[in-house]
Structure formats: C-alpha cells, structure tokens
Design a protein around this motif. Structure first.
Motif, short mmCIF file in Angstrom:
data_model
loop_
_atom_site.label_atom_id
_atom_site.label_comp_id
_atom_site.label_asym_id
_atom_site.label_seq_id
_atom_site.Cartn_x
_atom_site.Cartn_y
_atom_site.Cartn_z
N GLU A 297 8.44 2.43 -5.56
CA GLU A 297 7.61 1.73 -6.54
C GLU A 297 8.39 0.63 -7.22
O GLU A 297 7.88 -0.47 -7.46
CB GLU A 297 7.08 2.72 -7.59
CG GLU A 297 5.87 3.48 -7.08
CD GLU A 297 5.44 4.61 -8.00
OE1 GLU A 297 5.81 4.59 -9.19
OE2 GLU A 297 4.74 5.52 -7.52
N GLU A 300 8.59 -2.25 -4.97
CA GLU A 300 7.31 -2.96 -4.93
C GLU A 300 7.16 -3.84 -6.17
O GLU A 300 6.77 -5.00 -6.09
CB GLU A 300 6.19 -1.93 -4.87
CG GLU A 300 4.92 -2.43 -4.23
CD GLU A 300 3.89 -1.31 -4.15
OE1 GLU A 300 2.83 -1.47 -4.75
OE2 GLU A 300 4.19 -0.30 -3.51
N ASN A 304 6.70 -7.79 -6.60
CA ASN A 304 5.62 -8.39 -7.40
C ASN A 304 6.19 -9.34 -8.43
O ASN A 304 5.67 -10.44 -8.64
CB ASN A 304 4.82 -7.30 -8.13
CG ASN A 304 3.93 -6.54 -7.18
OD1 ASN A 304 3.83 -6.91 -6.01
ND2 ASN A 304 3.30 -5.49 -7.64
N SER A 531 -15.45 -3.07 -3.51
CA SER A 531 -14.19 -3.03 -2.76
C SER A 531 -14.47 -3.60 -1.38
O SER A 531 -15.42 -3.18 -0.71
CB SER A 531 -13.70 -1.59 -2.63
OG SER A 531 -13.20 -1.16 -3.87
N ARG A 564 -11.07 -3.51 -5.62
CA ARG A 564 -9.89 -3.51 -4.74
C ARG A 564 -10.21 -4.18 -3.42
O ARG A 564 -11.35 -4.10 -2.93
CB ARG A 564 -9.44 -2.07 -4.48
CG ARG A 564 -8.18 -1.94 -3.64
CD ARG A 564 -7.45 -0.67 -3.95
NE ARG A 564 -6.92 -0.73 -5.32
CZ ARG A 564 -5.72 -1.22 -5.66
NH1 ARG A 564 -4.93 -1.72 -4.74
NH2 ARG A 564 -5.33 -1.23 -6.90
N TYR A 566 -8.91 -4.26 0.53
CA TYR A 566 -8.05 -3.61 1.53
C TYR A 566 -7.82 -4.62 2.65
O TYR A 566 -8.79 -5.17 3.19
CB TYR A 566 -8.72 -2.35 2.10
CG TYR A 566 -8.85 -1.27 1.05
CD1 TYR A 566 -7.78 -0.41 0.78
CD2 TYR A 566 -10.03 -1.12 0.31
CE1 TYR A 566 -7.88 0.58 -0.19
CE2 TYR A 566 -10.14 -0.13 -0.66
CZ TYR A 566 -9.06 0.70 -0.91
OH TYR A 566 -9.16 1.67 -1.87
N ALA A 581 -1.89 -10.46 2.67
CA ALA A 581 -1.24 -9.75 1.56
C ALA A 581 -0.53 -10.77 0.66
O ALA A 581 -0.57 -10.66 -0.57
CB ALA A 581 -0.25 -8.73 2.11
N PRO A 590 -6.21 -7.29 -7.06
CA PRO A 590 -5.77 -5.92 -6.73
C PRO A 590 -6.04 -5.61 -5.27
O PRO A 590 -7.19 -5.71 -4.82
CB PRO A 590 -6.60 -5.02 -7.66
CG PRO A 590 -7.64 -5.89 -8.26
CD PRO A 590 -7.28 -7.32 -8.06
N ALA A 591 -5.00 -5.27 -4.55
CA ALA A 591 -5.17 -5.11 -3.10
C ALA A 591 -4.23 -4.06 -2.53
O ALA A 591 -3.18 -3.82 -3.08
CB ALA A 591 -4.90 -6.45 -2.41
N SER A 592 -4.67 -3.46 -1.43
CA SER A 592 -3.84 -2.50 -0.71
C SER A 592 -3.80 -2.87 0.76
O SER A 592 -4.83 -3.22 1.34
CB SER A 592 -4.40 -1.08 -0.83
OG SER A 592 -4.48 -0.69 -2.17
N ILE A 594 -3.36 -1.75 4.63
CA ILE A 594 -3.50 -0.55 5.48
C ILE A 594 -3.15 -0.91 6.92
O ILE A 594 -3.27 -2.08 7.31
CB ILE A 594 -4.93 0.08 5.43
CG1 ILE A 594 -5.99 -0.92 5.93
CG2 ILE A 594 -5.28 0.57 4.04
CD1 ILE A 594 -7.32 -0.26 6.29
N LYS A 607 -14.54 4.38 0.40
CA LYS A 607 -13.82 3.49 -0.51
C LYS A 607 -14.15 2.02 -0.33
O LYS A 607 -13.60 1.17 -1.02
CB LYS A 607 -12.31 3.69 -0.30
CG LYS A 607 -11.83 5.05 -0.75
CD LYS A 607 -10.35 5.06 -0.97
CE LYS A 607 -9.98 6.35 -1.70
NZ LYS A 607 -8.58 6.56 -1.82
#
Ligand SMILES: CSC[C@@H](O)[C@@H](O)C(=O)COP(=O)(O)O
Length: 718
Positions: A297, A300, A304, A531, A564, A566, A581, A590-592, A594, A607
């Motif tokens: 974390e 990360e 950021n 999302s 979010r 993805y 990304a 806000p993003a993830s 995968i 989701k």
C-alpha cells in the motif's frame, strides 16, 4: 527416567551418560571397580554386553509383573539429596539452551546439553564434579547424623510396616535378601572408610588427579590401572545376590523420584512454552502478512504521490505560462515558477475582496477556461509535431519528434502511437509536416507524392479504419482543390489536416456527453453512481484528446457519477495496465486494474454497471473490431445482463464492409506473448497465435455511442 531402575554407581546419584543405557553404564563401571586389571580386552567387552542384555530381561519381566505402584512414604526429615555434576550442569544451562533453541522440545534440549557436557573442557567439567563431590560429602555427613536420629528410626519402622523396607525396582522382595543387602551395604561403607585411609587409595587419587579425573563420573574416561589395591567390592542388587550391580539405596530412589517430579514439571512448562510459541508463531505470520500488505500500500501511495506531484508541477507550468502577462494590481507582480502558488492566492484575494477589478476577473476567467490539463499525446503546433512515446509509458514521459511520413509510419507501426483515431491523426500530421518542408516543382507532383505517402501510411496497421478513411478523404480533397501555387495548395492541405485534429477532439467530447447521458438515463443505480469496466486504451493517448470510451468515463466523472472504473490489463500489449491506468491516475478517477481473466468474476459479483470499449472498425451491420478480448467481454456482459457499449467516432465506421468477417485482423509478433520487456516468459519453441483484434457481433452490442448520438448497431445512420 527409566534408568532409575539401575543404580549407576556406589551411593551417589549420577545422570545417565548420553548415548549409553544405564545398564551398559553400570556394567562398564562394574568392570572398572571390581576388576581393575589392565588386560581388559575387547572380548571382555562383548561378554559384558551380552551379560547386560541378559540382565535387562528380568527387569522387563519384573516391570510387567509390578502392576500399580504403592504410594511411597516420603521422608520429610531426610537430608537433601546430593546432585551429580551432570545434573548441576543441566540445571545451570537449561534456560540458556532453551533460549538459543526456540521451539526445541525438552528432550532436544537435554540432548544438546548432554552433547555440551561430553565436550565440556576438563577444567570446566571439574568445577561441576568438585561441587558434586562437596555436595555428596555434605549428604553423607548429614545422612550419618540423620541415621542416628529418632526420626530415622520412626521412619524405618513405618516403611517396614508398609512392606517397603527399601524400594526395589523388581517388585516384591524377599525379606531375607533385604537383610542380606543391608548387611552388605554396611560392609561396603566400613571397608570403604578403611580403604580411604590406605596408601593405595592415596596413590589412586593422585593418579586420577593427574589424569584430570578427580572422581569417577559416567561420561569421562576412567583409568583402569588406577591403583594396585582394588577398592572395596560394591554392594549387590537387593534381593539378587550374585549380581554385581550397586545397590538401590533409598536415597538414590528418593532422589530419582524428586528428579522425575521435576522432570514432569519441566515437561508441563515446556508444553506451555510450546503452546505459547505456536500462538506467537501465528501472530508473527499474521504480522508478516500485514507488513507485506502495508508495504505494497505504501508503494502504491508513493506512486500516487509521484503522479500527483507530476500533475502539480505541470499545473504550475501551465499557470505560469497562461498568466505570464497578467500583473497583479498594486504590486505589479508577475507569476514565476517558484512564486506561482502565492501569486494565485494573492490574485484570488484581490478579485474576491473588491468589485474594482471586473475586467481582470473576466480576463482570468477566460484564461482559466483555456487551460487544458488533459494528457497531450500529440503535440502539434505550426507545422511541428511531437508525440508522447507510448512504449516508454508509464515509466517515462518522453516526447519524440515526427518530421516525416517515414517517422510517422515507424511510430504507428512500432506502436509508439496507437489507438485508431490517434493513428490517423499522427499519420496525416506526419505527412503534413513533411509536405510543409518539402519543395515540390508542381502541384501535381505534390498530389502524387501525397497519394503514395497515404498508401504507405495506411499499410502501417491494417485493422483500424480511421487512417484509411482519412487517406480516402484527403486523396479526393487534394484532387478537387484548384490552386495555382504549390504554396497555397500546401496551406490548404494544412488547414484540412489541422481541422481533422480539432474535429477529433470535438467529436470525443460529444461522444463523452452522449455516452454519459445514455448510461445515467438508463442504468444509474439507486446509489447514484456507476461503475464502468473498460478495455484497452481509448483515452487522450489513443485520440487527439479526451478519448472515446474513456471520454464517456471522463464525462461521467466530471458529473460526479463515477463510483469506480475497472480497467483490464489488456494482454499482451498491456494498453490497459500501462496507458489507461496512467490516464485514470492522472485525472484522479477512482479506478482498479484487473487482469483480463478477472472480468468474469468481477461481473458475477455485480460490481459493474456497464462495459464501454472503443472500436477500430465498425462495419455496416454493426459488427465491431476492437482490441483482442473485447468479444469475450461482450459475451460475459450478455450472460450477466450488463449493457455493453462501443464508443467510437464516425471516422471508425466503415460502411464499405458489410460485416465483421471482412475486417483484416492484424497479427502481432510472437514476442509480445513469449517475452515481457525482453525477458522470456514462455517455453522456448512454443508456437504463438497473436491476433491484435477480435470482432464482436452486433447482436452483443447494446449501443454505439458516436458524436452524433447513441445508435443501435443495427440502425447506424450510414
Ligand atoms: C479510441 S481507440 C479505439 C481502439 O483503437 C482501441 O480500443 C484499440 O483497440 C487500440 O488498439 P491498439 O493495438 O492499441 O492500437
């Protein structure tokens, strides 16, 4: 301690030698004391071992017979047992060895200590043996005194009454033998006292001292030729006359009992420690996991922070350049890089504190509206072109100059620039840059060169239709313009191509707005935010700016409606992980990230509100070619009843092709699958299938979001 059944030597208590059984111990010592002959041969040893074996048999048999033990009467007045040198050593060092060998069992610890004892330097060992000797003397003295006491007599009577005149390991003992044993013991003590006063004893003691073996002990070598006169013959085993093993004295057995009790206690303590240890071990594992999590974390967050820092620094640069000519009323201050933060605060204070500076406020508003903080993948101004090298992203943000058709072709082919609209724009701008520098003798010559160059550029990547459509448009346009001078013709071409650049940016903003409306009107969940799952890269890096599918996401985000995003990794070229990304982080959305293979699981968890991707080519029937992996997302979306949208400008629609089966699909090099950054990840020799795109049938597409609105794939306004 099983060996308690056999008396190791005389009357003192000594622990068993490591690696020997008590019986063997006894046997060897017996030879030493009763047969001090120097001619003790190997043959004798063999015989002795055989005897030892024989002697063990009745012990086992007696044990079996013995049954339940009678509770022994404890003699509270008896003097405290003497401790052997070995036990003293064990007691002194047990804690240290336990600490040094976390998790070792009690028997492991004893084994280690036994090893240490064996190798203990003679002077060290002697200290323990001396202490044991002194303790033994103390014990004997106290015992003699005690035996004369009334308490001793009372105790003896009690024991006799209980039938335990003296404990015996072999069970019931014939009284006759016990008396004989008692008499034998007295004989031994008497003879021993006499012997100690003899010359022979003194000689023996001297010799032993010289040899560093002051008194016999179970682990040291004993000089068998110690004296010419043998010491008195030892007492025999109670109840078994003829057996040449020292007697079981009451003291010895009491001592053993005490040791066993201590051992039991220690085992309990060890078990508790082991339990605590296991708990601590579990805690350590959990903590290690938590540390790893925290470290990742922290990393990360660091990344950021770096992005935010970069963003802040480009914002400062932009503000300094945009407000470069605006002097603050009163101080006449101009913005500089190191004072821009303070400058902006002072400017804001001035404007909010009074109505005096209405003109300035208007000017500031205009400037702010022109500041564009979006990523610039293509920097073009007045015939000069630079592109952000997407191969270096996200590690490096480097711009490369494009000065010719060949530079543009190479940038497109090697994917320094990619994404259908961006390919077309860089191709056309590369051509323009060279045209502006090039000397043509005639317009016809210029037209011929342009047409050939366009053909070349179209071939750089075959699937995306945008370059091909732009080329068709330009081929027709250049033919139609009626100019006399090459210079004017060039200026017209410049206007045309720069217009394409601007149009693409406008189109993307329109796509963004239409897409956001469509999603919010039809699919806004009760939580009030959506999302979105997207694939590949369709943002500023893939277009002249803002993006198509990512443009819709940007619009949703600017309306505060993104919960979010993805983004798929997009193997094998990783446009999602490297580029999308990067853009999402850049914009603070806000993003993830995968893996491509995680999409099914993500949708199954409910989701995702909608999937939106771009397009490289949409055919007349609405079939759409896009980055490999798009098709499987559409199938998944259908299975999970989630809307699946394509966001693309009309420049991506190819009405000349009836359906997706006619779209040429670019095959990419095997190395994209077999290697990552030059390192092989696949087995050498494996063959590779690496299509860069797949086709999603129109039936799986909910809608195609264009700059002119959202259309069903089956009813595109062609
Ligand atoms: C707005 S970009 C649309 C498509 O070009 C995009 O989704 C895509 O598939 C890009 O593929 P690429 O191989 O990176 O050029």
């Amino acid at each position: 301690m099983e060996s308690a059944n056999i008396v190791p030597k005389e009357e003192s208590v000594e622990a068993e030698a490591p690696g020997e059984t008590a019986a063997e111990n006894v046997q060897v010592k017996q030879e030493v004391t009763s047969s001090p002959s120097p001619t003790n041969t190997k043959g004798t040893c063999h015989r002795l071992h055989a005897e030892v074996k024989e002697r063990k048999k009745p012990v086992a048999a007696a044990k079996a017979k013995k049954g339940k033990k009678k509770k022994q009467i404890r003699d509270m007045n008896a003097p405290k047992q003497a401790l052997s040198g070995y036990f003293r050593f064990l007691n002194d060092n047990r804690d240290r060895v336990r600490t040094q060998n976390q998790g070792a069992s009690f028997s492991d610890i004893t084994r280690i200590l036994a090893g240490e004892w064996t190798h203990l330097p003679a002077p060290e060992k002697q200290k323990y043996l001396d202490a044991a000797e002194a303790d033994k003397e103390r014990y004997q003295k106290e015992m003699e005194e005690y035996k004369r006491s009334e308490a001793y007599k009372v105790m003896m009577k009690k024991k006799k009454k209980q039938g335990v005149k003296s404990k015996h390991p072999f069970g019931q003992v014939n009284e006759k033998y016990l008396d004989a044993a008692e008499a034998d013991k007295e004989r031994y003590q008497k003879e021993m006292e006499e012997y100690k006063r003899s010359e022979a004893y003194k000689v023996m003691m001297k010799k032993k001292k010289k040899q560093g073996v002051k008194s016999k002990h179970p682990f040291g070598q004993v000089n068998e030729d110690a004296g010419s006169e043998p010491p008195p013959k030892k007492t025999g085993v109670i109840g078994f006359p003829g057996f040449d093993i020292p007697i079981f004295t009451e003291e010895f057995l009491d001592h053993n009992k005490a040791q066993e009790t201590e051992l039991r206690k220690l085992r309990r303590v060890v078990a508790e420690y082991e339990e605590q240890n296991a708990i601590l071990q579990r805690h350590i594992e959990q903590l290690t996991g938590a540390i790893e999590q925290l470290e990742s974390e922290v990393n990360e967050k660091k990344q950021n922070a770096t992005q935010v820092q970069q963003y802040l620094s480009s914002l400062r640069t932009n503000l300094v350049s945009a407000f470069g000519s605006i002097r603050l009323p009163g101080s006449n201050e101009l913005p500089m890089m190191d004072s821009i933060d303070g400058y902006m605060i002072r400017l804001q204070n001035l404007l909010s504190s009074s109505q005096q500076h209405q003109d300035l406020a208007k000017e500031v508003r205009n400037i702010i509206s022109t500041i564009d903080m979006t990523l610039e993948a293509i920097k073009y101004k007045d015939g000069k072109l630079e592109i952000l090298n997407q191969l270096a992203l996200p590690e490096k943000s480097e711009y490369i100059s494009i000065q010719s058709v060949e530079d543009a072709w190479d940038a497109i082919h090697s994917m320094k620039v990619r994404g259908a609209p961006a390919i077309a724009i860089v191709g056309c701008l590369g051509l323009l840059v060279e045209v502006l520098q090039k000397d043509f003798t005639s317009i016809d010559e210029a037209i011929k060169w342009v047409k050939e160059s366009l053909d070349h550029l179209v071939a750089a990547r075959p699937t995306a239709v945008n370059m091909s459509k732009a080329a068709s448009h330009l081929r027709t346009a250049v033919q139609q313009w009626e100019f006399k001078s090459v210079q004017n013709w060039k200026a017209r071409l410049q206007m045309e191509i720069e217009g394409m650049l601007e149009k693409d940016l406008d189109d993307n903003k329109q796509i963004g707005e239409h897409g956001a409306d469509e999603i919010l009107e039809n699919f806004l969940p009760s939580e009030g935010k959506v999302s979105i799952l997207t694939h590949c890269n369709t943002g500023s890096l893939a277009t002249s700016g803002y993006g198509t599918a990512l443009g819709v996401i940007r619009s949703l985000f600017s309306r505060g409606k993104i919960d979010r995003v993805y983004c798929t990794e997009t193997r094998p070229y990783n446009q999602g992980a490297r580029l999308t990304a990067y853009e999402l982080v850049h914009d603070g959305i806000p993003a993830s990230l995968i893996c491509d293979s995680m999409a099914g699981a993500l949708l199954a968890q409910g989701k995702v509100t909608a999937i939106i991707t771009g397009a490289d080519r949409v055919t007349a029937n609405g079939d759409t070619a896009n980055k490999i992996g798009t098709y499987q997302l559409a199938v998944l979306a259908r299975h999970h009843n989630i809307p699946f949208y394509i966001a693309a400008p009309f420049t991506s629609i190819d009405a000349t092709i009836p359906d997706g089966s006619h779209i040429p699909i670019e095959q990419r090099p095997a190395a994209e699958l077999t290697h990552i950054k030059g390192s092989r990840i696949a087995a050498p020799g494996i063959e590779v299938w690496n299509p860069a795109f797949d086709v999603t049938p129109a039936d799986l597409i909910t809608g195609i979001i264009t700059e002119q609105g959202v259309f069903s794939p089956h009813s595109l306004p062609l």
